[in-house]
Design a protein around this motif. Sequence first.
Motif, short mmCIF file in Angstrom:
data_model
loop_
_atom_site.label_atom_id
_atom_site.label_comp_id
_atom_site.label_asym_id
_atom_site.label_seq_id
_atom_site.Cartn_x
_atom_site.Cartn_y
_atom_site.Cartn_z
N GLU A 9 -11.13 14.86 -39.65
CA GLU A 9 -9.75 15.00 -38.73
C GLU A 9 -10.39 16.03 -37.62
O GLU A 9 -10.71 17.22 -37.96
CB GLU A 9 -8.69 15.51 -39.67
CG GLU A 9 -7.62 16.09 -38.97
CD GLU A 9 -6.81 15.09 -38.03
OE1 GLU A 9 -6.60 15.14 -36.86
OE2 GLU A 9 -6.22 14.26 -38.37
N ASP A 10 -9.93 15.69 -36.25
CA ASP A 10 -10.35 16.76 -35.33
C ASP A 10 -9.30 17.78 -34.91
O ASP A 10 -9.50 18.74 -34.64
CB ASP A 10 -10.51 15.97 -34.03
CG ASP A 10 -9.35 15.37 -33.37
OD1 ASP A 10 -8.69 14.68 -34.11
OD2 ASP A 10 -9.12 15.35 -32.20
N ASP A 11 -8.13 17.64 -35.51
CA ASP A 11 -7.14 18.60 -35.49
C ASP A 11 -7.28 19.68 -36.57
O ASP A 11 -7.13 19.29 -38.05
CB ASP A 11 -5.44 17.82 -35.89
CG ASP A 11 -4.51 18.99 -35.55
OD1 ASP A 11 -4.54 20.06 -36.00
OD2 ASP A 11 -3.47 18.48 -35.26
N SER A 15 -6.21 19.44 -40.56
CA SER A 15 -7.14 19.50 -41.60
C SER A 15 -7.06 20.61 -42.52
O SER A 15 -7.25 20.42 -43.81
CB SER A 15 -8.67 19.35 -40.83
OG SER A 15 -9.63 19.26 -41.73
N ASP A 34 -15.35 15.27 -36.41
CA ASP A 34 -15.64 14.19 -35.33
C ASP A 34 -16.28 13.03 -36.29
O ASP A 34 -16.79 13.34 -37.39
CB ASP A 34 -16.32 14.54 -34.11
CG ASP A 34 -17.81 15.03 -34.48
OD1 ASP A 34 -18.49 14.40 -35.18
OD2 ASP A 34 -18.10 16.10 -34.01
N ASP A 53 -9.05 10.22 -39.74
CA ASP A 53 -8.39 10.08 -38.57
C ASP A 53 -8.91 8.93 -37.44
O ASP A 53 -10.24 8.56 -37.93
CB ASP A 53 -8.09 11.41 -37.71
CG ASP A 53 -7.37 11.53 -36.44
OD1 ASP A 53 -6.48 10.60 -36.33
OD2 ASP A 53 -7.43 12.48 -35.65
N MET A 56 -10.63 10.40 -32.39
CA MET A 56 -11.38 11.73 -32.52
C MET A 56 -12.47 11.47 -31.44
O MET A 56 -12.79 10.53 -31.14
CB MET A 56 -11.98 11.76 -33.91
CG MET A 56 -11.10 11.99 -35.06
SD MET A 56 -12.22 11.97 -36.63
CE MET A 56 -12.92 10.44 -36.66
N SER A 60 -14.71 7.30 -32.79
CA SER A 60 -13.40 6.93 -33.36
C SER A 60 -13.58 6.58 -34.87
O SER A 60 -14.44 6.31 -35.43
CB SER A 60 -12.70 5.94 -32.75
OG SER A 60 -13.21 4.70 -33.16
N THR A 83 -3.51 8.78 -39.40
CA THR A 83 -3.45 8.87 -37.84
C THR A 83 -1.92 8.72 -37.30
O THR A 83 -0.90 8.62 -38.29
CB THR A 83 -4.17 7.70 -37.53
OG1 THR A 83 -4.01 7.44 -35.93
CG2 THR A 83 -3.62 6.34 -37.77
#
Length: 131
Positions: A9-11, A15, A34, A53, A56, A60, A83
């Motif tokens: 998860e890029d957040d 995360s 990522d 996710d 990202m 992706s 997502t």
Amino acid sequence: MQPKVLIVEDDRFLSSIIKSRMEHDGFVVDQAFDGDEGIQKMRSFKPDLVILDIIMPKMSGFELMEHIASDPELTSIPIIVATNLGQETDVEKARSLGAVDYYVKARTSIDDLENMIKNQLAKKTAFADQK
């Protein structure tokens, strides 16, 4: 042995919230931010389940699932997609690429995600016990 969960998860804030909740419940948790890092961590951490996710950087979630599907070392690891993409076409695509469950962040609570994780790990454990 405690179940191992990888969060891709890029957040970083989200995360860390998921990680904290999972660790509180006794899971061993690692994070990747990522898709490229996700693949590397899947190989080194060897999780029992991946929370993934879709949107990202670098790769992706859909691209990562395509990579996993073609890799015999990784293909047996269950994936829960987490997502904000909630269109039926996105859900269908994720499931066709191997997602075992689909969590829409904006529509459901973190408790729902936690229940999905526990249910999938229970299924995996039950299947392993049958062998």
